[in-house]
Design an enzyme around this catalytic site. Structure first.
Site, PDB file in Angstrom:
ATOM      1  N   PRO A 112       0.827  -1.218   0.000  1.00 22.77           N
ATOM      2  CA  PRO A 112       0.000   0.000   0.000  1.00 22.77           C
ATOM      3  C   PRO A 112       0.852   1.255   0.000  1.00 22.77           C
ATOM      4  CG  PRO A 112      -0.048  -1.080   2.144  1.00 22.77           C
ATOM      5  CD  PRO A 112       0.658  -2.013   1.221  1.00 22.77           C
ATOM      6  N   ALA A 134      -3.260   3.008   2.604  1.00 23.77           N
ATOM      7  CA  ALA A 134      -3.820   3.218   3.938  1.00 23.77           C
ATOM      8  C   ALA A 134      -5.130   3.984   3.835  1.00 23.77           C
ATOM      9  CB  ALA A 134      -2.824   3.981   4.810  1.00 23.77           C
ATOM     10  N   TYR A 161       1.654   4.869  13.297  1.00 25.43           N
ATOM     11  CA  TYR A 161       0.243   5.228  13.315  1.00 25.43           C
ATOM     12  C   TYR A 161      -0.444   4.618  14.543  1.00 25.43           C
ATOM     13  CZ  TYR A 161       1.440   7.013   8.759  1.00 25.43           C
ATOM     14  OH  TYR A 161       2.051   7.722   7.739  1.00 25.43           O
ATOM     15  N   ARG A 172       7.788   1.521  -3.950  1.00 26.07           N
ATOM     16  CA  ARG A 172       8.298   2.565  -4.841  1.00 26.07           C
ATOM     17  C   ARG A 172       8.841   1.974  -6.139  1.00 26.07           C
ATOM     18  NH1 ARG A 172      11.313   6.271  -0.175  1.00 26.07           N
ATOM     19  NH2 ARG A 172       9.492   6.363   1.194  1.00 26.07           N
TER      20      ARG A 172
END
Length: 371
Positions: free
Chosen positions: A23, A58, A183, A325
């Site tokens: 993600p 996300a 997070y 990436r």
């Protein structure tokens, strides 16, 4: 035969190969958590990549859980309809399994998008009150979050459950809970962020309690055959912080509760982190987890070459490799990997003519006529 291109079973879901598109936040929603045409283009091209699994970025389970105002959400009907529009178009042209990462940014929410600096929003810029395990800011000078009380904890847990139910209703194939990168769920796990004195703080058992409660609630809320996994930061890269031994204990607790896979990343909870970047730098973390678990483990982190990915799987260091990436830079990375490793990959017929002349079996049963 290439091990990277062998199938992988996640509960009732079979992945055709062991390449996962991790993600990646796009910060391109409409300001209300709704996907836009950018997501149709972005996810559309990655769904044609030939990977075994595509994980949607996300996705916030409540509005205050967005990293930025431009984050995707799945907390209301409009969010769900926007994702449904994108999925309908993508699935007309791709059979790739699709997962979604459900997330809450906690104290790292209410920020500018990265290309505008990524700093906290000011009150005049639409900032909102963030929440966390404790009333500790992520970095010096940033606004302090509000420590979640019992009512707030129940609200957040219910938000994860409702988002998971929406994901299932959308026909999404698997769910990944975001317990990494500093997070909210990671903020409960790490002693750097969690300095509570109640049943959710202090000991390792207590710090794991809320993330495990969220996992159990989500696992119960969706069908048993639907994979539910967790992405973790296997270490904070900070002395005295969350570490690989704690991660193994957490992963074992997840596995005992029916976790389908563990996605091993690292860092993100503190600006004091010191990450030793090098090719495959997080693979040893995945290897430690895999040795301790009976559930599939995904490795991620500067895995950029086909032979490198093949070696990770062949050596038993992980069950799948996740690229991020590298997939943005080269959306058909799995095609190149298949060509280099003598494997086959699924490609849309519109692209069959791109098959190199010396790789006639790359796209399997591809047959092209000419006029």
């Amino acid at each position: 035969m290439s091990q990277l291109f062998s199938p992988l079973q996640l509960d009732a879901l079979t992945l055709p190969n062991r390449i996962v598109i991790a993600p990646m936040c796009q910060y391109s929603a409409d300001g209300h958590g709704n996907m836009t045409d950018w997501h149709l283009i972005h996810l559309g091209q990655l769904a044609l990549s030939g990977a075994g699994l595509l994980i949607i970025e996300a996705t916030a389970v409540e509005a205050i859980g967005r990293i930025t105002p431009a984050d995707v959400g799945l907390y209301d009907d409009d969010n769900q309809a926007a994702i449904a529009r994108v999925l309908k178009a993508v699935r007309q042209h791709s059979r790739m399994p699709i997962a979604i990462q459900l997330a809450h940014a906690g104290r790292k929410a209410s920020s500018h998008v990265p290309w505008d600096g990524g700093q906290c929003l000011a009150p005049g810029e639409g900032a909102w009150q963030t929440v966390s395990s404790s009333a500790l800011p992520h970095a010096a000078g940033e606004p302090a979050p509000a420590a979640l009380d019992d009512v707030g904890l129940a609200r957040v847990k219910a938000a994860f459950v409702q988002a998971a139910q929406r994901a299932h209703a959308l026909g999404i194939d698997a769910i990944e809970l975001h317990g990494a990168h500093g997070y909210l769920l990671h903020q409960f796990l790490s002693p750097i962020a969690n300095q509570r004195s109640d049943r959710y703080g202090g000991s390792l058992e207590n710090r794991m309690r809320f993330p495990l409660e969220v996992f159990e609630a989500v696992r119960t809320a969706v069908p048993a055959g639907m994979p539910v996994g967790v992405r973790i930061s296997a270490t904070d890269w900070v002395e005295g912080g969350w570490d690989i031994d704690s991660s193994i204990a957490f992963a074992k607790a997840l596995a005992a509760r029916g976790c389908s896979f563990v996605h091993a990343s690292s860092g993100g909870v503190s600006p004091q982190q010191k990450i030793p970047l090098s090719p495959g730098y997080q693979v040893p973390l995945a290897e430690r987890l895999k040795a301790a678990l009976d559930v599939p483990v995904f490795a991620v982190g500067l895995i950029t070459e086909a032979k490198q990915a093949e070696a990770v799987i062949a050596a038993g260091q992980a069950d799948a490799v996740a690229i991020a990436r590298a997939a943005l830079f080269e959306p058909h990375w799995p095609w190149r990997a298949a060509a280099e490793l003598g494997a086959q990959v699924e490609a849309p017929p519109q692209y069959w003519r791109s098959q190199p002349r010396d790789q006639k079996a790359l796209f399997g049963e591809a047959r092209i006529g000419a006029r």
